[in-house]
Design a protein around this motif. Sequence first.
Motif, PDB file in Angstrom:
ATOM      1  N   LEU A  14       0.834  -1.207   0.000  1.00 39.20           N
ATOM      2  CA  LEU A  14       0.000   0.000   0.000  1.00 39.20           C
ATOM      3  C   LEU A  14       0.864   1.251   0.000  1.00 39.20           C
ATOM      4  CD1 LEU A  14      -2.832  -1.067   2.438  1.00 39.20           C
ATOM      5  CD2 LEU A  14      -3.090  -0.455   0.026  1.00 39.20           C
ATOM      6  N   ALA A  15       1.919   1.252   0.804  1.00 40.12           N
ATOM      7  CA  ALA A  15       2.822   2.407   0.828  1.00 40.12           C
ATOM      8  C   ALA A  15       3.498   2.586  -0.519  1.00 40.12           C
ATOM      9  CB  ALA A  15       3.872   2.230   1.932  1.00 40.12           C
ATOM     10  N   TYR A  16       3.912   1.481  -1.124  1.00 47.34           N
ATOM     11  CA  TYR A  16       4.558   1.534  -2.433  1.00 47.34           C
ATOM     12  C   TYR A  16       3.602   2.089  -3.478  1.00 47.34           C
ATOM     13  CZ  TYR A  16       7.216  -0.122  -6.494  1.00 47.34           C
ATOM     14  OH  TYR A  16       7.919  -0.198  -7.658  1.00 47.34           O
ATOM     15  N   ARG A  17       2.368   1.589  -3.451  1.00 47.24           N
ATOM     16  CA  ARG A  17       1.373   2.046  -4.419  1.00 47.24           C
ATOM     17  C   ARG A  17       1.055   3.523  -4.238  1.00 47.24           C
ATOM     18  NH1 ARG A  17      -4.721   1.412  -3.701  1.00 47.24           N
ATOM     19  NH2 ARG A  17      -4.007   2.909  -2.216  1.00 47.24           N
ATOM     20  N   ASP A  18       0.973   3.964  -2.992  1.00 50.00           N
ATOM     21  CA  ASP A  18       0.624   5.356  -2.722  1.00 50.00           C
ATOM     22  C   ASP A  18       1.751   6.327  -3.045  1.00 50.00           C
ATOM     23  OD1 ASP A  18      -1.809   4.483  -1.867  1.00 50.00           O
ATOM     24  OD2 ASP A  18      -1.324   4.591   0.268  1.00 50.00           O
ATOM     25  N   VAL A  19       2.994   5.899  -2.873  1.00 51.15           N
ATOM     26  CA  VAL A  19       4.131   6.809  -2.989  1.00 51.15           C
ATOM     27  C   VAL A  19       4.915   6.611  -4.268  1.00 51.15           C
ATOM     28  CG1 VAL A  19       6.306   7.473  -1.890  1.00 51.15           C
ATOM     29  CG2 VAL A  19       4.327   6.988  -0.485  1.00 51.15           C
ATOM     30  N   GLU A  20       5.124   5.402  -4.691  1.00 54.54           N
ATOM     31  CA  GLU A  20       5.978   5.087  -5.832  1.00 54.54           C
ATOM     32  C   GLU A  20       5.218   5.184  -7.136  1.00 54.54           C
ATOM     33  OE1 GLU A  20       9.186   4.089  -7.162  1.00 54.54           O
ATOM     34  OE2 GLU A  20       9.691   4.824  -5.214  1.00 54.54           O
ATOM     35  N   TRP A  21       4.718   6.329  -7.482  1.00 50.38           N
ATOM     36  CA  TRP A  21       3.947   6.478  -8.706  1.00 50.38           C
ATOM     37  C   TRP A  21       4.785   6.206  -9.941  1.00 50.38           C
ATOM     38  CZ3 TRP A  21       5.783  10.655 -11.498  1.00 50.38           C
ATOM     39  CH2 TRP A  21       6.483  11.617 -10.781  1.00 50.38           C
ATOM     40  N   LEU A  22       6.100   6.365  -9.853  1.00 53.54           N
ATOM     41  CA  LEU A  22       6.941   6.038 -11.008  1.00 53.54           C
ATOM     42  C   LEU A  22       7.058   4.534 -11.190  1.00 53.54           C
ATOM     43  CD1 LEU A  22       9.824   8.616 -10.586  1.00 53.54           C
ATOM     44  CD2 LEU A  22       8.067   8.601 -12.331  1.00 53.54           C
ATOM     45  N   GLY A  23       6.996   3.791 -10.103  1.00 52.74           N
ATOM     46  CA  GLY A  23       7.176   2.352 -10.193  1.00 52.74           C
ATOM     47  C   GLY A  23       5.947   1.584 -10.617  1.00 52.74           C
ATOM     48  N   VAL A  24       4.759   2.116 -10.365  1.00 49.74           N
ATOM     49  CA  VAL A  24       3.550   1.350 -10.637  1.00 49.74           C
ATOM     50  C   VAL A  24       2.766   1.856 -11.839  1.00 49.74           C
ATOM     51  CG1 VAL A  24       3.293   0.568  -8.272  1.00 49.74           C
ATOM     52  CG2 VAL A  24       2.189   2.673  -8.971  1.00 49.74           C
ATOM     53  N   ARG A  25       3.090   3.003 -12.327  1.00 49.65           N
ATOM     54  CA  ARG A  25       2.343   3.552 -13.463  1.00 49.65           C
ATOM     55  C   ARG A  25       3.318   3.905 -14.579  1.00 49.65           C
ATOM     56  NH1 ARG A  25      -0.062   5.674  -8.824  1.00 49.65           N
ATOM     57  NH2 ARG A  25      -2.152   4.891  -8.539  1.00 49.65           N
ATOM     58  N   TRP A  26       3.368   3.072 -15.589  1.00 45.28           N
ATOM     59  CA  TRP A  26       4.342   3.206 -16.665  1.00 45.28           C
ATOM     60  C   TRP A  26       4.158   4.505 -17.431  1.00 45.28           C
ATOM     61  CZ3 TRP A  26       2.447   3.809 -21.522  1.00 45.28           C
ATOM     62  CH2 TRP A  26       1.117   3.438 -21.727  1.00 45.28           C
ATOM     63  N   TYR A  27       2.945   5.018 -17.506  1.00 41.17           N
ATOM     64  CA  TYR A  27       2.712   6.217 -18.298  1.00 41.17           C
ATOM     65  C   TYR A  27       3.373   7.446 -17.674  1.00 41.17           C
ATOM     66  CZ  TYR A  27      -1.307   6.236 -15.091  1.00 41.17           C
ATOM     67  OH  TYR A  27      -2.108   6.160 -13.985  1.00 41.17           O
ATOM     68  N   TRP A  28       3.601   7.459 -16.350  1.00 45.56           N
ATOM     69  CA  TRP A  28       4.345   8.569 -15.743  1.00 45.56           C
ATOM     70  C   TRP A  28       5.795   8.550 -16.218  1.00 45.56           C
ATOM     71  CZ3 TRP A  28       1.998  12.550 -14.067  1.00 45.56           C
ATOM     72  CH2 TRP A  28       0.777  12.446 -13.424  1.00 45.56           C
ATOM     73  N   ASN A  29       6.365   7.353 -16.340  1.00 49.69           N
ATOM     74  CA  ASN A  29       7.732   7.246 -16.854  1.00 49.69           C
ATOM     75  C   ASN A  29       7.818   7.756 -18.281  1.00 49.69           C
ATOM     76  OD1 ASN A  29       8.962   6.108 -14.564  1.00 49.69           O
ATOM     77  ND2 ASN A  29       8.235   4.082 -15.141  1.00 49.69           N
ATOM     78  N   VAL A  30       6.886   7.337 -19.118  1.00 44.89           N
ATOM     79  CA  VAL A  30       6.877   7.783 -20.509  1.00 44.89           C
ATOM     80  C   VAL A  30       6.720   9.301 -20.565  1.00 44.89           C
ATOM     81  CG1 VAL A  30       5.602   7.678 -22.692  1.00 44.89           C
ATOM     82  CG2 VAL A  30       6.021   5.582 -21.394  1.00 44.89           C
ATOM     83  N   PHE A  31       5.780   9.825 -19.801  1.00 42.10           N
ATOM     84  CA  PHE A  31       5.567  11.278 -19.766  1.00 42.10           C
ATOM     85  C   PHE A  31       6.831  12.018 -19.326  1.00 42.10           C
ATOM     86  CE2 PHE A  31       4.308  15.094 -17.324  1.00 42.10           C
ATOM     87  CZ  PHE A  31       3.735  15.835 -18.359  1.00 42.10           C
ATOM     88  N   MET A  32       7.492  11.503 -18.294  1.00 40.37           N
ATOM     89  CA  MET A  32       8.703  12.150 -17.799  1.00 40.37           C
ATOM     90  C   MET A  32       9.808  12.136 -18.862  1.00 40.37           C
ATOM     91  SD  MET A  32      10.993  11.392 -14.410  1.00 40.37           S
ATOM     92  CE  MET A  32      11.430   9.769 -14.939  1.00 40.37           C
ATOM     93  N   PHE A  33      10.026  10.984 -19.508  1.00 40.96           N
ATOM     94  CA  PHE A  33      11.077  10.894 -20.518  1.00 40.96           C
ATOM     95  C   PHE A  33      10.784  11.804 -21.711  1.00 40.96           C
ATOM     96  CE2 PHE A  33      11.938   6.635 -18.558  1.00 40.96           C
ATOM     97  CZ  PHE A  33      13.203   6.950 -18.106  1.00 40.96           C
ATOM     98  N   VAL A  34       9.532  11.843 -22.144  1.00 40.22           N
ATOM     99  CA  VAL A  34       9.160  12.699 -23.274  1.00 40.22           C
ATOM    100  C   VAL A  34       9.342  14.170 -22.892  1.00 40.22           C
ATOM    101  CG1 VAL A  34       7.208  13.455 -24.683  1.00 40.22           C
ATOM    102  CG2 VAL A  34       7.630  11.022 -24.351  1.00 40.22           C
TER     103      VAL A  34
END
Length: 170
Positions: A14-34
């Motif tokens: 739950l802590a990981y899901r709530d805090v690690e938005w880069l780790g659980v949602r691939w689209y944030w990574n794509v958005f950040m790289f773009v």
Amino acid sequence: MQTAREERLQKLALAYRDVEWLGVRWYWNVFMFVTVGILIEWSNIGALILLIPAVFLGSDFRYQLKKRKILEGYISSKAQIRRQFLLRIGSHVLLYTVLTIVIIQTIDRPFWQMFVAIFTILTPLYLISEWIIRRDGKRDPDYISDVEVARFVRQKGTSQWNTYSSDKHV
């Protein structure tokens, strides 16, 4: 009836899901790289690529702080909690610092050379740091690695968390 290990795994997930938005949602990574790619093209400042390690380090630091608070409820030894926290943060700071240095040193070279240099240098450092952290974690019989937590989050998904609510176990 849940074991302490299963209960801890659910709280850490739950802590990981709530805090690690880069780790659980691939689209944030794509958005950040773009976004970083566009900023580099517009400003001609290649050093903006250094934002990527900084964002990941900041995101991981937030998770490690939550993890430390959760572990305080399970582990009686404050020294062990502190040691695990410092080992994890120290290894991540070391890895991201080395990544930053490699990026700075190879930024004027072709991308494939930067890519090879990053993996050639960081892979052994990562494996060594994970081995040290796992070895230290063996002192706790219910030790759960960050890899196990991430795997649990991927297995359960991010949409159905009703059965894994942290409110049930407090």
